[in-house]
Design a protein around this motif. Structure first.
Motif, PDB file in Angstrom:
ATOM      1  N   UNK A  32      -3.071   3.746  -2.456  1.00 50.15           N
ATOM      2  CA  UNK A  32      -2.864   3.058  -3.732  1.00 50.15           C
ATOM      3  C   UNK A  32      -2.381   1.643  -3.452  1.00 50.15           C
ATOM      4  N   UNK A  33      -3.064   0.665  -4.031  1.00 51.60           N
ATOM      5  CA  UNK A  33      -2.683  -0.732  -3.833  1.00 51.60           C
ATOM      6  C   UNK A  33      -1.827  -1.212  -4.996  1.00 51.60           C
ATOM      7  N   UNK A  34      -0.622  -1.681  -4.675  1.00 46.80           N
ATOM      8  CA  UNK A  34       0.341  -2.157  -5.675  1.00 46.80           C
ATOM      9  C   UNK A  34       0.380  -3.682  -5.620  1.00 46.80           C
ATOM     10  N   UNK A  35       0.180  -4.360  -6.744  1.00 50.78           N
ATOM     11  CA  UNK A  35       0.166  -5.824  -6.727  1.00 50.78           C
ATOM     12  C   UNK A  35       1.563  -6.392  -6.513  1.00 50.78           C
ATOM     13  N   UNK A  56      -6.767   7.790 -16.660  1.00 53.48           N
ATOM     14  CA  UNK A  56      -6.096   7.801 -17.970  1.00 53.48           C
ATOM     15  C   UNK A  56      -5.296   6.530 -18.205  1.00 53.48           C
ATOM     16  N   UNK A  57      -4.669   6.007 -17.153  1.00 56.38           N
ATOM     17  CA  UNK A  57      -3.846   4.810 -17.315  1.00 56.38           C
ATOM     18  C   UNK A  57      -4.681   3.581 -17.620  1.00 56.38           C
ATOM     19  N   UNK A  58      -5.855   3.512 -17.044  1.00 59.10           N
ATOM     20  CA  UNK A  58      -6.692   2.340 -17.260  1.00 59.10           C
ATOM     21  C   UNK A  58      -6.200   1.158 -16.441  1.00 59.10           C
ATOM     22  N   UNK A  59      -7.089   0.258 -16.123  1.00 60.33           N
ATOM     23  CA  UNK A  59      -6.726  -0.931 -15.358  1.00 60.33           C
ATOM     24  C   UNK A  59      -6.627  -0.706 -13.867  1.00 60.33           C
ATOM     25  N   UNK A  60      -6.873   0.529 -13.411  1.00 63.40           N
ATOM     26  CA  UNK A  60      -6.834   0.840 -11.977  1.00 63.40           C
ATOM     27  C   UNK A  60      -8.259   1.088 -11.518  1.00 63.40           C
ATOM     28  N   UNK A  61      -8.733   0.279 -10.586  1.00 64.07           N
ATOM     29  CA  UNK A  61     -10.083   0.443 -10.057  1.00 64.07           C
ATOM     30  C   UNK A  61     -10.115   1.644  -9.104  1.00 64.07           C
ATOM     31  N   UNK A  62     -11.148   2.459  -9.235  1.00 61.62           N
ATOM     32  CA  UNK A  62     -11.360   3.572  -8.314  1.00 61.62           C
ATOM     33  C   UNK A  62     -12.430   3.151  -7.315  1.00 61.62           C
ATOM     34  N   UNK A  95       0.831  -1.188   0.000  1.00 64.29           N
ATOM     35  CA  UNK A  95       0.000   0.000   0.000  1.00 64.29           C
ATOM     36  C   UNK A  95       0.871   1.244   0.000  1.00 64.29           C
ATOM     37  N   UNK A  96       0.625   2.145  -0.942  1.00 63.62           N
ATOM     38  CA  UNK A  96       1.255   3.459  -0.944  1.00 63.62           C
ATOM     39  C   UNK A  96       0.249   4.407  -0.303  1.00 63.62           C
ATOM     40  N   UNK A  97       0.688   5.111   0.741  1.00 59.37           N
ATOM     41  CA  UNK A  97      -0.231   5.848   1.599  1.00 59.37           C
ATOM     42  C   UNK A  97       0.096   7.336   1.581  1.00 59.37           C
ATOM     43  N   UNK A  98      -0.922   8.190   1.436  1.00 61.84           N
ATOM     44  CA  UNK A  98      -0.727   9.638   1.483  1.00 61.84           C
ATOM     45  C   UNK A  98      -0.825  10.274   0.108  1.00 61.84           C
ATOM     46  N   UNK A  99      -1.233  11.541   0.082  1.00 64.48           N
ATOM     47  CA  UNK A  99      -1.514  12.202  -1.197  1.00 64.48           C
ATOM     48  C   UNK A  99      -0.258  12.351  -2.055  1.00 64.48           C
ATOM     49  N   UNK A 100       0.817  12.893  -1.493  1.00 65.90           N
ATOM     50  CA  UNK A 100       2.036  13.071  -2.289  1.00 65.90           C
ATOM     51  C   UNK A 100       2.619  11.741  -2.758  1.00 65.90           C
ATOM     52  N   UNK A 101       2.810  10.746  -1.863  1.00 62.51           N
ATOM     53  CA  UNK A 101       3.345   9.460  -2.330  1.00 62.51           C
ATOM     54  C   UNK A 101       2.483   8.805  -3.401  1.00 62.51           C
ATOM     55  N   UNK A 102       1.162   8.886  -3.273  1.00 61.28           N
ATOM     56  CA  UNK A 102       0.285   8.266  -4.258  1.00 61.28           C
ATOM     57  C   UNK A 102       0.429   8.951  -5.611  1.00 61.28           C
ATOM     58  N   UNK A 142      -3.353  -1.641  -8.938  1.00 60.70           N
ATOM     59  CA  UNK A 142      -4.635  -2.209  -9.355  1.00 60.70           C
ATOM     60  C   UNK A 142      -5.831  -1.498  -8.746  1.00 60.70           C
ATOM     61  N   UNK A 143      -5.630  -0.779  -7.631  1.00 60.42           N
ATOM     62  CA  UNK A 143      -6.763  -0.110  -6.987  1.00 60.42           C
ATOM     63  C   UNK A 143      -6.329   1.200  -6.356  1.00 60.42           C
ATOM     64  N   UNK A 144      -7.118   2.246  -6.578  1.00 57.66           N
ATOM     65  CA  UNK A 144      -6.932   3.523  -5.897  1.00 57.66           C
ATOM     66  C   UNK A 144      -8.127   3.728  -4.970  1.00 57.66           C
ATOM     67  N   UNK A 145      -7.865   3.719  -3.656  1.00 56.06           N
ATOM     68  CA  UNK A 145      -8.914   3.950  -2.668  1.00 56.06           C
ATOM     69  C   UNK A 145      -8.982   5.441  -2.352  1.00 56.06           C
ATOM     70  N   UNK A 146     -10.196   5.985  -2.388  1.00 53.31           N
ATOM     71  CA  UNK A 146     -10.416   7.401  -2.098  1.00 53.31           C
ATOM     72  C   UNK A 146     -11.414   7.504  -0.955  1.00 53.31           C
ATOM     73  N   UNK A 147     -11.099   8.317   0.026  1.00 52.70           N
ATOM     74  CA  UNK A 147     -11.964   8.456   1.191  1.00 52.70           C
ATOM     75  C   UNK A 147     -13.276   9.139   0.823  1.00 52.70           C
ATOM     76  N   UNK A 148     -14.364   8.660   1.398  1.00 53.83           N
ATOM     77  CA  UNK A 148     -15.662   9.294   1.180  1.00 53.83           C
ATOM     78  C   UNK A 148     -15.650  10.731   1.698  1.00 53.83           C
TER      79      UNK A 148
END
Length: 316
Positions: free
Chosen positions: A143-146, A115-121, A74-81, A92-98
């Motif tokens: 951001x979840x990295x496989x 734009x990249x595609x293949x990344x679930x929001x 997991x990549x955590x935080x706005x700048x690192x992501x 593969x997945x970008x988690x966004x807080x409600x």
């Protein structure tokens, strides 16, 4: 008579005047609200409901932050992501807080991911993101990295021979900084090498940090993982490769090394401890990099870059 009533506050005209004290409300209502967010981020949209359901199911499964074999990172935080997405780190997945307070970084992360595609929001409650990140300050973006798909060490030399080339491989012994691994991968790519070998234990792996430092070259330069580095080097020797260890007390200086234009494996140790005893004894040659400036050692990334440049120069 109509229009001549004496009652107070009675409207005598159908025309409406300006409302006193609107405070610019009407002006603000005319301002644009920016680009339409993805369907997964629109409140009440069917895709958002589906994304929320997937996020809840995914969040129930533990996801380690650092991974060994077969685990996500997991990549955590706005700048690192944002930086990871800019550098093309596989995700593969970008988690966004409600109900996140959007800023330029959040908008860029959403745009790049789309734009990249293949990344679930996926939108997730703050409590779920807190649990996934073990309470780290995620700032609403995760951001979840496989898991990285490592090659087999034999694949590196076999691919070089198949192309009619002499293998040029770098093996790392005890290098634990992912940034050093990323720098080595970048140098191998720049100077025409055929891959990097890392031990399975007590060594840096291909994390998001290594991907970022490689500046995208990890997408085309294979990294292999060795269960036992000493046995892997012995297998390379049997395949006809010369194993050369880099050591401050090496018997040969780099410019005098005569095997650079043939099949070779360079073994680079950690800056502090150098090569381990068994790995050092396995090497066919031990070479030193002359440092007239008086420095005692170089980090793994710099040392690998120096020897790879010399090898590429000899090979023309």
């Amino acid at each position: 008579m109509a229009g001549n009533s004496q009652r107070r506050n009675r409207r005598t005209s159908n025309k409406k005047g300006a409302t006193v004290g609107s405070g610019g409300k009407r002006r603000r209502s005319l301002e644009g609200k920016g680009p339409t967010p993805p369907a997964e981020m629109r409140k009440g949209h069917a895709k958002q409901r589906m994304a929320n359901a997937r996020a809840r199911q995914s969040a129930k499964r533990p996801v380690p932050r650092r991974g060994g074999k077969g685990s996500n990172e997991l990549v955590v935080g706005r700048n690192p992501v944002v930086e990871a997405l800019r550098e093309g780190v596989p995700a593969n997945t970008l988690y966004v807080q409600q109900f996140i307070d959007s800023d330029d970084r959040v908008r860029e992360a959403l745009k790049v991911a789309a734009d990249r595609g293949g990344i679930h929001l996926m939108e997730a409650p703050k409590a779920e993101l807190d649990r996934m990140t073990n309470g780290l300050n995620h700032q609403g973006l995760v951001l979840q990295v496989p898991p990285y798909e490592y090659a087999h060490p034999e694949d590196l030399s076999a691919a070089a021979f198949d192309e009619g080339e002499d293998p040029l491989i770098v093996a790392l012994d005890g290098v634990t900084d992912p940034r050093n691994l990323g720098a080595v991968v970048r140098s191998v790519s720049a100077f025409g090498g055929h891959g990097v070998v890392v031990p399975e234990r007590r060594a840096a792996g291909m994390t998001a940090g290594a991907w970022k430092t490689s500046a995208g070259t990890a997408a085309r330069t294979p990294v292999a993982r060795a269960t036992n580095l000493t046995r892997t080097l012995e297998a390379y020797q049997k395949a006809g490769l010369t194993v050369v260890g880099l050591a401050a007390d090496g018997d040969v200086e780099l410019q005098d090394l005569e095997v650079l234009d043939g099949p070779v494996v360079f073994v680079v140790g950690s800056e502090g401890k150098g090569l381990s005893r068994l790995v050092g004894e396995t090497c066919d040659l031990r070479v030193r990099i002359p440092m007239p400036g008086g420095a005692e050692s170089l980090n793994a990334g710099v040392a690998a870059g120096v020897v790879l440049y010399e090898a590429a120069r000899r090979r023309g």
